[in-house]
Scaffold this active site. Sequence first.
Site, PDB file in Angstrom:
ATOM      1  N   ASP A 238       0.831  -1.203   0.000  1.00 30.30           N
ATOM      2  CA  ASP A 238       0.000   0.000   0.000  1.00 30.30           C
ATOM      3  C   ASP A 238       0.869   1.257   0.000  1.00 30.30           C
ATOM      4  O   ASP A 238       2.096   1.184   0.137  1.00 30.30           O
ATOM      5  CB  ASP A 238      -0.971   0.007   1.188  1.00 30.30           C
ATOM      6  CG  ASP A 238      -0.287  -0.297   2.528  1.00 30.30           C
ATOM      7  OD1 ASP A 238       0.958  -0.303   2.581  1.00 30.30           O
ATOM      8  OD2 ASP A 238      -1.003  -0.519   3.517  1.00 30.30           O
TER       9      ASP A 238
ATOM     10  N   ASN B 160      -8.508  -0.225  13.682  1.00 26.08           N
ATOM     11  CA  ASN B 160      -9.892  -0.354  13.225  1.00 26.08           C
ATOM     12  C   ASN B 160     -10.099  -1.646  12.418  1.00 26.08           C
ATOM     13  O   ASN B 160     -11.117  -1.817  11.768  1.00 26.08           O
ATOM     14  CB  ASN B 160     -10.289   0.861  12.372  1.00 26.08           C
ATOM     15  CG  ASN B 160      -9.438   0.980  11.108  1.00 26.08           C
ATOM     16  OD1 ASN B 160      -8.542   0.156  10.875  1.00 26.08           O
ATOM     17  ND2 ASN B 160      -9.707   1.983  10.298  1.00 26.08           N
TER      18      ASN B 160
ATOM     19  N   HIS C  97      -8.207  -2.654   9.833  1.00 26.97           N
ATOM     20  CA  HIS C  97      -7.793  -2.629   8.430  1.00 26.97           C
ATOM     21  C   HIS C  97      -6.607  -3.566   8.176  1.00 26.97           C
ATOM     22  O   HIS C  97      -5.809  -3.858   9.072  1.00 26.97           O
ATOM     23  CB  HIS C  97      -7.536  -1.208   7.915  1.00 26.97           C
ATOM     24  CG  HIS C  97      -6.289  -0.545   8.400  1.00 26.97           C
ATOM     25  ND1 HIS C  97      -6.197   0.829   8.550  1.00 26.97           N
ATOM     26  CD2 HIS C  97      -5.066  -1.022   8.758  1.00 26.97           C
ATOM     27  CE1 HIS C  97      -4.983   1.141   8.968  1.00 26.97           C
ATOM     28  NE2 HIS C  97      -4.277   0.032   9.105  1.00 26.97           N
TER      29      HIS C  97
ATOM     30  N   GLU D  82      -9.947  -0.342   4.413  1.00 26.14           N
ATOM     31  CA  GLU D  82     -10.610   0.213   5.593  1.00 26.14           C
ATOM     32  C   GLU D  82     -11.939  -0.507   5.858  1.00 26.14           C
ATOM     33  O   GLU D  82     -12.449  -1.216   4.974  1.00 26.14           O
ATOM     34  CB  GLU D  82     -10.853   1.709   5.356  1.00 26.14           C
ATOM     35  CG  GLU D  82      -9.562   2.526   5.232  1.00 26.14           C
ATOM     36  CD  GLU D  82      -8.909   2.822   6.576  1.00 26.14           C
ATOM     37  OE1 GLU D  82      -8.705   1.892   7.377  1.00 26.14           O
ATOM     38  OE2 GLU D  82      -8.583   4.002   6.809  1.00 26.14           O
TER      39      GLU D  82
HETATM   40  C1  F6R Z   1       1.166  -0.585   6.352  1.00 31.38           C
HETATM   41  C2  F6R Z   1      -0.138  -1.227   6.437  1.00 31.38           C
HETATM   42  C3  F6R Z   1      -1.022  -1.035   7.626  1.00 31.38           C
HETATM   43  C4  F6R Z   1      -0.323  -1.455   8.918  1.00 31.38           C
HETATM   44  C5  F6R Z   1      -1.252  -1.316  10.123  1.00 31.38           C
HETATM   45  C6  F6R Z   1      -0.521  -1.609  11.412  1.00 31.38           C
HETATM   46  O1  F6R Z   1       1.787  -0.918   5.135  1.00 31.38           O
HETATM   47  O2  F6R Z   1      -0.509  -1.911   5.535  1.00 31.38           O
HETATM   48  O3  F6R Z   1      -2.201  -1.770   7.460  1.00 31.38           O
HETATM   49  O4  F6R Z   1       0.092  -2.790   8.790  1.00 31.38           O
HETATM   50  O5  F6R Z   1      -1.796  -0.042  10.176  1.00 31.38           O
HETATM   51  O6  F6R Z   1       0.489  -0.680  11.576  1.00 31.38           O
HETATM   52  P1  F6R Z   1       1.612  -0.841  12.721  1.00 31.38           P
HETATM   53  O7  F6R Z   1       2.372  -2.066  12.380  1.00 31.38           O
HETATM   54  O8  F6R Z   1       2.435   0.407  12.605  1.00 31.38           O
HETATM   55  O9  F6R Z   1       0.862  -0.965  13.989  1.00 31.38           O
END
Ligand code: F6R
Length: 243
Positions: free
Chosen positions: A67, A135, A137, A142
């Site tokens: 992403d 949340n 995701h 989302e």
């Molecule tokens: C980032 C991504 C997000 C993160 C998620 C958790 O490339 O795809 O979905 O994996 O927001 O983020 P952290 O690991 O920083 O808690």
Amino acid sequence: MQTIITDNYDALSRHSADMVAGQVAANPASIICFASGETPTGMLKYLVNHALEHKVNFSECRFIGLDEWVGLGKDDEASCGNYLYTNFFTPLSIRPENIMIFNGLAEAEEECNRMNAWLQANGPVDIMIVGIGLNGHIGLNEPGSDFDSGAHVSNLTSNTITTAQKYFSRQTSLVWGITLGLKNFSEATMPILMASGQKKAAIIHQALQGPVNPGVPASILQRLTNAYVILDKAAASLLSDIK
Ligand code: F6R
């Protein structure tokens, strides 16, 4: 779905790295997708060290980005692309032709078409490692995202925008993301979700033991028989009856 619970973040990172290395040994030309963010950093450190010690060889692998924040390019310090270069591609001198990541500076829909076309020609992804947002995701899928989606533009929620500020050195305006879709995740040969820390315990419980529904994108894991969920004890602390 198989759930693996490790003692702490270091054990989680080591275990995940060993799984990736094992898959690459079995299929040296794997297509690999790594999330960015806090969660995979320890795993990537182990993988870089293993590769530098010749315990795993990524030279035939291809890497696809999960992403990106729309408006950020790989030279922006807080972009997902920059994270992957800093933590993995650059230390291992991964050849540019083996790297296929989103460009957040390009026209977003066209960028998704480019990724979808690449996956159509080369996919599915072999090893896809994602984290989980507070949340629920996965990538930037989302709440409300279609379980059947490929790469697409995503309208970021206020929860994601607020939480993401931890990646930026100053307050940054974020509105859209571009992301591989939940269909890409479910089609992966080895889909893996990693989560660490008490702050992820509630959403992990909801995703793995609550109803399967697009309101919690990570609940898709419950439908994936080939998936792995790798947690540390803190992230797993609200789960009951883990087999
Ligand atoms: C980032 C991504 C997000 C993160 C998620 C958790 O490339 O795809 O979905 O994996 O927001 O983020 P952290 O690991 O920083 O808690």
